[in-house]
Design a protein around this motif. Structure first.
Motif, PDB file in Angstrom:
ATOM      1  N   ILE A 270       3.917  -0.625 -11.088  1.00 43.59           N
ATOM      2  CA  ILE A 270       2.726   0.158 -10.311  1.00 43.59           C
ATOM      3  C   ILE A 270       2.621   1.553 -10.936  1.00 43.59           C
TER       4      ILE A 270
ATOM      5  N   LEU B 157      -1.129   4.583  -4.687  1.00 44.12           N
ATOM      6  CA  LEU B 157      -1.212   3.661  -5.559  1.00 44.12           C
ATOM      7  C   LEU B 157      -2.299   3.363  -6.217  1.00 44.12           C
TER       8      LEU B 157
ATOM      9  N   ILE C 234       1.493   5.340  -9.685  1.00 46.67           N
ATOM     10  CA  ILE C 234       1.373   6.438  -8.751  1.00 46.67           C
ATOM     11  C   ILE C 234       0.585   7.400  -9.201  1.00 46.67           C
TER      12      ILE C 234
ATOM     13  N   THR D  98       0.887  -1.230   0.060  1.00 50.67           N
ATOM     14  CA  THR D  98       0.042  -0.051  -0.071  1.00 50.67           C
ATOM     15  C   THR D  98       0.973   1.173  -0.100  1.00 50.67           C
TER      16      THR D  98
END
Length: 171
Positions: A163, A170, A165, A77
């Motif tokens: 990932i 996230l 951002i 997280t």
């Protein structure tokens, strides 16, 4: 009887100009298309020595299969300026860890890579007291996160993710 003799068409300078322009238009068009496809499909993966990397591939694949057989799942997280990570086993129970290191790699710019060492934390992830956290706010954009969690195995549990951002969280 009058015979019309047709004059053969001549290849003039205008024809040559059109041929040259058409040729270069095709070459430039193909180059633009290939550059666009390369840019869209580039993963950002760069190694210093491709030969050494190819020699290590089989060992890394073997380690990956052994790790997958454990059935562990990492929970990451990122929100409110904090990065938090924990591991759960196949039954959803927390896996005790001794330490967690992370590397935030930017896919295109090595200068923006950042390494973190997370410290033991409690709370935040319901039912898990084995979370590790650190204060960190990665810039918005795409990142490759390489996580090495020391869970008492012979080698760290490795979790690599691509990932996104956005607004410090996230997605």
């Amino acid at each position: 009887m009058s015979a019309h003799i047709r004059k053969p068409r001549e290849f003039t300078g205008r024809h040559m100009l059109i041929s040259i322009l058409a040729f270069f238009a095709v070459v430039i068009g193909v180059n633009i298309a290939m550059a666009t496809l390369a840019r869209k499909s580039w993963t950002g993966l760069v190694v210093e020595n491709t030969y050494v990397a190819s020699q290590q591939f089989n060992e890394e694949a073997r380690n990956g299969r052994a790790q997958a057989a454990l059935g562990w799942t990492g929970k990451l997280t990122i929100a409110s300026g904090e990065v938090r990570y924990s591991l759960v086993d196949a039954e959803g129970k927390p896996v005790p860890m001794h330490g967690v290191r992370m590397l935030f790699r930017h896919p295109a710019y090595e200068a923006e890579d950042e390494a973190l060492t997370l410290a033991a934390a409690t709370g935040g992830i319901p039912g898990n007291t084995q979370a590790f956290a650190a204060r960190h706010m990665p810039k918005d954009g795409v990142w490759i996160v390489e996580i090495d969690a020391d869970a008492g195995l012979t080698s760290p549990f490795r979790d690599v993710r691509r990932i996104m951002i956005s607004k410090g969280a996230l997605q």
